[in-house]
Scaffold this motif. Sequence first.
Motif, PDB file in Angstrom:
ATOM      1  N   ARG A 141       0.206  -0.839  -0.286  1.00 24.36           N
ATOM      2  CA  ARG A 141      -0.075   0.151   0.197  1.00 24.36           C
ATOM      3  C   ARG A 141       0.797   1.298  -0.216  1.00 24.36           C
ATOM      4  O   ARG A 141       0.563   2.081  -0.584  1.00 24.36           O
ATOM      5  N   ASN A 142       1.454   0.846   0.484  1.00 26.87           N
ATOM      6  CA  ASN A 142       3.227   2.467   1.029  1.00 26.87           C
ATOM      7  C   ASN A 142       3.933   3.043  -0.425  1.00 26.87           C
ATOM      8  O   ASN A 142       4.357   4.193  -0.967  1.00 26.87           O
ATOM      9  N   GLU A 143       3.354   2.263  -1.026  1.00 35.29           N
ATOM     10  CA  GLU A 143       4.743   1.754  -2.281  1.00 35.29           C
ATOM     11  C   GLU A 143       3.754   1.829  -3.608  1.00 35.29           C
ATOM     12  O   GLU A 143       4.374   2.642  -4.433  1.00 35.29           O
ATOM     13  N   LEU A 144       2.607   1.794  -3.712  1.00 36.61           N
ATOM     14  CA  LEU A 144       1.711   2.541  -4.726  1.00 36.61           C
ATOM     15  C   LEU A 144       1.621   3.582  -5.013  1.00 36.61           C
ATOM     16  O   LEU A 144       1.372   4.451  -4.008  1.00 36.61           O
ATOM     17  N   PRO A 145       1.041   4.025  -6.330  1.00 32.29           N
ATOM     18  CA  PRO A 145       0.757   5.665  -6.273  1.00 32.29           C
ATOM     19  C   PRO A 145      -1.099   5.782  -6.292  1.00 32.29           C
ATOM     20  O   PRO A 145      -1.110   4.290  -5.388  1.00 32.29           O
ATOM     21  N   ASP A 146      -1.270   6.689  -5.487  1.00 34.91           N
ATOM     22  CA  ASP A 146      -3.262   6.921  -4.719  1.00 34.91           C
ATOM     23  C   ASP A 146      -3.664   6.501  -5.350  1.00 34.91           C
ATOM     24  O   ASP A 146      -4.640   6.062  -4.989  1.00 34.91           O
ATOM     25  N   HIS A 147      -3.809   6.457  -6.901  1.00 32.07           N
ATOM     26  CA  HIS A 147      -4.990   6.223  -7.880  1.00 32.07           C
ATOM     27  C   HIS A 147      -4.930   4.737  -7.495  1.00 32.07           C
ATOM     28  O   HIS A 147      -6.385   4.311  -8.220  1.00 32.07           O
TER      29      HIS A 147
END
Length: 178
Positions: A141-147
Amino acid sequence: KNDAIRLLNQRRREVDNRQVSSTAATIGDLLKLYLGDQRRQGRHSYKQADGYVRLHLDPAFGKTKASEITTRKIEAFIEQKQEAEYANATINRWLEALRRAFTLGLNASPPLVYTAPRIEMLEENNVREGFLEHEQYVALRNELPDHQRLILVIGYHLGMRRGEILKLRWDQVDWPRI
């Protein structure tokens, strides 16, 4: 006149008992019915169905007369696809499309075919395996972009699949309960 009426009644009985079939209809004709039905029904899987037909079913059966399709020909198709290492679930989707095409041909007015071959489905073992541990989830989750993060959070907490999440609309969110 009596002979003609007798022959007509005999022919009608044969049609009613599905003892005759159209000699002109091809599997390609039935597959066109199938794709037309998919489009009319507004199926989200229309593009996928078009791919099944264009890449696999039409090359294998398209020019074959529907009355000439046998269980053996279908089994040969299955064996060929298994040798090419396609999953049973994938082959089943193609067989379902072929089965639906025959059903549409049977139900057409006038019918394009009077009989349909028995199409046995393969056993599927496509149980999803592997789960994210909570620590893995937080790291991802922390690595993913917002979208993309929102899709993961909804999927993780609600057990929804990507396709279900992407179909959600803002008016379907219960904002007061959030």
